[in-house]
Design a protein around this motif. Structure first.
Motif, PDB file in Angstrom:
ATOM      1  N   GLY A  31     -53.462 -25.140  86.133  1.00 58.09           N
ATOM      2  CA  GLY A  31     -53.523 -26.371  86.914  1.00 58.09           C
ATOM      3  C   GLY A  31     -54.725 -27.242  86.605  1.00 58.09           C
ATOM      4  N   ARG A  32     -54.624 -28.470  87.061  1.00 56.83           N
ATOM      5  CA  ARG A  32     -55.662 -29.477  86.856  1.00 56.83           C
ATOM      6  C   ARG A  32     -56.961 -29.036  87.548  1.00 56.83           C
ATOM      7  N   GLY A  33     -58.059 -29.224  86.836  1.00 57.72           N
ATOM      8  CA  GLY A  33     -59.362 -28.901  87.412  1.00 57.72           C
ATOM      9  C   GLY A  33     -59.761 -27.442  87.309  1.00 57.72           C
ATOM     10  N   ARG A  34     -58.899 -26.618  86.753  1.00 58.44           N
ATOM     11  CA  ARG A  34     -59.223 -25.197  86.578  1.00 58.44           C
ATOM     12  C   ARG A  34     -59.366 -24.906  85.097  1.00 58.44           C
ATOM     13  N   ASP A  35     -60.359 -24.126  84.770  1.00 55.57           N
ATOM     14  CA  ASP A  35     -60.629 -23.779  83.380  1.00 55.57           C
ATOM     15  C   ASP A  35     -59.750 -22.605  82.969  1.00 55.57           C
TER      16      ASP A  35
END
Length: 164
Positions: A31-35
């Motif tokens: 997901g967006r914002g997760r590395d």
């Protein structure tokens, strides 16, 4: 216990294969914002713990260790530490596959030893042969050899596009 130990020893390799061959799916799942590298690292550490528990369940320890243990284990761990030191978390945990720019490294052990992290891990495992039955070491090494083959055929067009 033997069958469960075998399953435990080979458990990370389907996960690594999936991530290597489906990097965009992994990036999307994270997901967006997760590395995706950090999440892979956390899951890999958990799976590695299961691997070690599996190995310990079939091991018999004796002291002192054989003389070959120390050079194999120390050099193997040195290689692992050095690779992580040079590549960092993103370089070690498939960052290039997940769309990250990872600088090319030529310092030792790179350029001298092909696949130094896998070589280090294999040396560390071989150091434990006096305590762990051959089958389990063999399966673990086979998993590393399999991943060396998979990772040697990287197609840059299949790399993930990072989520913005």
């Amino acid at each position: 216990m033997g069958l469960w130990a075998c399953i435990g020893v080979i458990s990370p390799f389907p996960f690594y294969y999936f991530l290597w061959t489906n990097p965009q799916t992994w990036v999307d799942l994270c997901g967006r914002g997760r590395d995706p590298c950090k999440i892979m690292a956390m899951l890999s550490h958990f799976i590695k713990l299961l691997q070690f528990i599996s190995l310990f369940s079939v091991s018999t320890f004796s002291c002192p260790p054989p003389l070959y243990f120390w050079p194999l284990f120390i050099f193997g761990q040195f290689l692992n530490f050095r690779v992580y030191q040079l590549l960092g978390e993103s370089g070690t945990y498939y960052g290039v596959r997940f769309g990250k720019t990872i600088p090319w490294v030529t310092e030792f052990p790179f350029g001298v030893i092909r696949d130094p992290q896998y070589v280090g891990s294999i040396l560390s495992l071989l150091a434990c042969l006096s305590w762990v039955p051959f089958l389990y070491i063999f399966l673990w090494v086979l998993g590393y050899v399999f991943m060396i083959q998979v990772e040697s055929k990287e197609d840059p067009t299949t790399r993930a596009k990072p989520l913005s």
